[in-house]
Scaffold this active site. Structure first.
Site, mmCIF file in Angstrom:
data_model
loop_
_atom_site.group_PDB
_atom_site.id
_atom_site.type_symbol
_atom_site.label_atom_id
_atom_site.label_comp_id
_atom_site.label_asym_id
_atom_site.label_seq_id
_atom_site.Cartn_x
_atom_site.Cartn_y
_atom_site.Cartn_z
ATOM 1 N N SER A 184 -30.098 -11.429 21.480
ATOM 2 C CA SER A 184 -29.707 -12.837 21.300
ATOM 3 C C SER A 184 -28.899 -13.067 20.014
ATOM 4 C CB SER A 184 -30.944 -13.751 21.338
ATOM 5 O OG SER A 184 -31.674 -13.562 22.519
ATOM 6 N N ASP A 214 -39.979 -15.356 19.416
ATOM 7 C CA ASP A 214 -39.653 -16.029 20.668
ATOM 8 C C ASP A 214 -40.918 -16.337 21.472
ATOM 9 O OD1 ASP A 214 -37.897 -17.134 22.515
ATOM 10 O OD2 ASP A 214 -37.607 -15.248 23.579
ATOM 11 N N GLY A 215 -40.855 -17.431 22.208
ATOM 12 C CA GLY A 215 -41.944 -17.767 23.129
ATOM 13 C C GLY A 215 -42.689 -19.053 22.804
ATOM 14 N N ASN A 216 -42.255 -19.743 21.779
ATOM 15 C CA ASN A 216 -42.929 -21.005 21.403
ATOM 16 C C ASN A 216 -42.890 -22.038 22.529
ATOM 17 O OD1 ASN A 216 -43.365 -20.032 18.865
ATOM 18 N ND2 ASN A 216 -41.696 -21.179 17.895
ATOM 19 N N LEU A 247 -42.334 -10.326 -2.222
ATOM 20 C CA LEU A 247 -41.769 -10.267 -0.866
ATOM 21 C C LEU A 247 -40.581 -11.214 -0.788
ATOM 22 C CD1 LEU A 247 -41.933 -9.624 2.270
ATOM 23 C CD2 LEU A 247 -43.381 -11.646 2.447
ATOM 24 N N ARG A 259 -29.634 -26.741 22.980
ATOM 25 C CA ARG A 259 -30.904 -27.340 23.422
ATOM 26 C C ARG A 259 -30.872 -28.860 23.321
ATOM 27 N NH1 ARG A 259 -35.780 -23.239 21.906
ATOM 28 N NH2 ARG A 259 -34.679 -21.362 22.545
ATOM 29 N N GLU A 279 -35.745 0.631 14.403
ATOM 30 C CA GLU A 279 -36.686 0.845 15.506
ATOM 31 C C GLU A 279 -36.962 -0.518 16.125
ATOM 32 O OE1 GLU A 279 -37.554 3.911 16.331
ATOM 33 O OE2 GLU A 279 -36.418 4.644 14.611
ATOM 34 N N SER A 314 -30.817 -20.070 16.195
ATOM 35 C CA SER A 314 -29.565 -19.332 16.383
ATOM 36 C C SER A 314 -28.390 -20.292 16.521
ATOM 37 C CB SER A 314 -29.662 -18.456 17.637
ATOM 38 O OG SER A 314 -29.586 -19.258 18.803
ATOM 39 N N ARG A 323 -33.943 -8.615 24.706
ATOM 40 C CA ARG A 323 -32.543 -8.745 24.294
ATOM 41 C C ARG A 323 -32.480 -9.124 22.816
ATOM 42 N NH1 ARG A 323 -32.764 -13.117 28.483
ATOM 43 N NH2 ARG A 323 -33.429 -15.017 27.427
ATOM 44 N N HIS A 335 -43.698 -25.006 19.139
ATOM 45 C CA HIS A 335 -43.011 -24.745 17.867
ATOM 46 C C HIS A 335 -43.968 -24.985 16.703
ATOM 47 C CE1 HIS A 335 -39.295 -24.028 19.839
ATOM 48 N NE2 HIS A 335 -39.135 -25.260 20.280
ATOM 49 N N ARG A 358 -39.469 -8.246 18.624
ATOM 50 C CA ARG A 358 -39.205 -9.491 19.344
ATOM 51 C C ARG A 358 -40.410 -9.806 20.217
ATOM 52 N NH1 ARG A 358 -34.046 -12.151 22.085
ATOM 53 N NH2 ARG A 358 -35.084 -13.955 22.988
HETATM 54 C C1 IPE Z 1 -33.643 -16.319 19.980
HETATM 55 O O1 IPE Z 1 -34.446 -16.907 20.938
HETATM 56 C C2 IPE Z 1 -33.489 -17.206 18.814
HETATM 57 C C3 IPE Z 1 -34.694 -17.424 18.017
HETATM 58 C C4 IPE Z 1 -35.850 -16.893 18.181
HETATM 59 C C5 IPE Z 1 -34.509 -18.306 16.919
HETATM 60 P P1 IPE Z 1 -33.836 -17.717 22.150
HETATM 61 O O2 IPE Z 1 -34.980 -18.158 22.975
HETATM 62 O O3 IPE Z 1 -32.901 -18.748 21.669
HETATM 63 O O4 IPE Z 1 -33.001 -16.593 22.911
HETATM 64 P P2 IPE Z 1 -32.351 -16.616 24.349
HETATM 65 O O5 IPE Z 1 -31.396 -17.754 24.410
HETATM 66 O O6 IPE Z 1 -33.457 -16.786 25.324
HETATM 67 O O7 IPE Z 1 -31.698 -15.285 24.475
HETATM 68 C C1 IPE Z 2 -38.285 -19.392 19.870
HETATM 69 O O1 IPE Z 2 -39.027 -19.942 20.878
HETATM 70 C C2 IPE Z 2 -38.039 -20.362 18.753
HETATM 71 C C3 IPE Z 2 -36.689 -20.911 18.743
HETATM 72 C C4 IPE Z 2 -35.662 -20.506 19.421
HETATM 73 C C5 IPE Z 2 -36.504 -22.027 17.858
HETATM 74 P P1 IPE Z 2 -38.341 -20.599 22.124
HETATM 75 O O2 IPE Z 2 -38.198 -22.053 21.876
HETATM 76 O O3 IPE Z 2 -37.103 -19.895 22.516
HETATM 77 O O4 IPE Z 2 -39.453 -20.369 23.217
HETATM 78 P P2 IPE Z 2 -39.238 -19.990 24.737
HETATM 79 O O5 IPE Z 2 -38.484 -18.698 24.745
HETATM 80 O O6 IPE Z 2 -38.452 -21.093 25.364
HETATM 81 O O7 IPE Z 2 -40.615 -19.862 25.277
HETATM 82 MG MG MG Z 3 -36.717 -18.326 23.795
#
Ligand code: IPE
Ligand code: IPE
Ligand code: MG
Length: 225
Positions: free
Chosen positions: A181, A12-14, A123, A63, A192, A57, A179, A29, A173
């Site tokens: 998600s 998460d966080g891209n 792997l 989105r 863990e 997800s 969370r 991304h 995460r």
């Molecule tokens: C979870 O991240 C899904 C993936 C990393 C693929 P999200 O960014 O979609 O999660 P929420 O919606 O903030 O909980």
């Molecule tokens: C997670 O990064 C990757 C995907 C859900 C595809 P996000 O796109 O959720 O990045 P943030 O959380 O908005 O920064």
């Molecule tokens: Mg996110």
């Protein structure tokens, strides 16, 4: 020292990284792919057998269309370009999630990557795509009902997308969000869990190794003392 067979990661966080650094969520991304490659290499080096990566997800369909298309194109290009390299490195590729809603072309590419790499043993990478834990459980329940077999823990495990896989020992995460998600709610029962502040594109081998070291030293009780 704990055995480590299976690492699962919510990458998460891209989006936030992309907005901050390049004024575009999509560029985040793209940058995230580099982290994926680095983490795969390190996972092999550490002799870990299973790596599960949460890529999209069942909720991510909310989105904007433009971001969804970008993500799926990125994935298609990645698999087309890298499947041979994955294969050379002994990686077995598997998609987990629902194929409903995915384009024919993407399904074809996913099946091809699975087929090409199916005998590899170094792997196994499970890419969680259009994956939702609740969807996975409902799907398993329906399959069990159809077969008229018992609702045992064994049978539920067998009918999840992750059948035949050991549960994750460790979940990471990134992205400073605490969370799950809708990710592997059943399989993470005794994993863990490490929440990492860094955004996925900024996550380094050093950060990864620090978590692996901490994991190894954690006392895992499984209800015992
Ligand atoms: C979870 O991240 C899904 C993936 C990393 C693929 P999200 O960014 O979609 O999660 P929420 O919606 O903030 O909980
Ligand atoms: C997670 O990064 C990757 C995907 C859900 C595809 P996000 O796109 O959720 O990045 P943030 O959380 O908005 O920064
Ligand atoms: Mg996110």
């Amino acid at each position: 020292m704990n055995q480590l067979n299976h690492v699962a990661i919510i990458m998460d966080g891209n989006g936030r990284w992309g907005l901050k650094k390049k004024n575009s969520r999509n560029m985040g991304h793209k940058e995230g792919l580099n982290t994926i490659e680095k983490i795969i290499r390190e996972t092999i080096k550490k002799k870990i057998r299973f790596l599960t990566l949460y890529a999209f997800s069942t909720e991510n369909w909310k989105r904007p269309k433009k971001e969804i298309n970008f993500l799926f194109n990125l994935l298609k290009d990645f698999l087309k370009k890298k499947t041979n390299q994955l294969n050379k490195n002994g990686i077995k590729f598997k998609m987990i999630g629902s194929k409903k809603m995915l384009s024919k072309k993407l399904i074809e590419i996913l099946l091809n990557s699975e087929k090409v790499t199916k005998n590899n043993k170094t792997l196994q990478i499970n890419l969680a795509l259009n994956y939702g834990s609740k969807n996975e459980l409902i799907n398993a329940i329906n399959l069990i009902k159809k077969k008229k077999i018992n609702f045992s823990e064994f049978n539920i495990n067998k009918h999840l997308y992750t059948n035949n896989l050991p549960d994750p020992d460790l979940l990471i995460r990134t992205g400073n969000t605490n969370r799950l998600s809708n990710f592997m709610l059943w399989q993470l029962a005794y994993s863990e869990i490490y929440f990492e502040k860094k955004l996925w594109p900024d996550f380094t081998i050093k950060n990864y190794n620090k978590i692996l070291r901490k994991f190894k030293k954690t006392k895992r009780n499984f209800g015992n003392i």
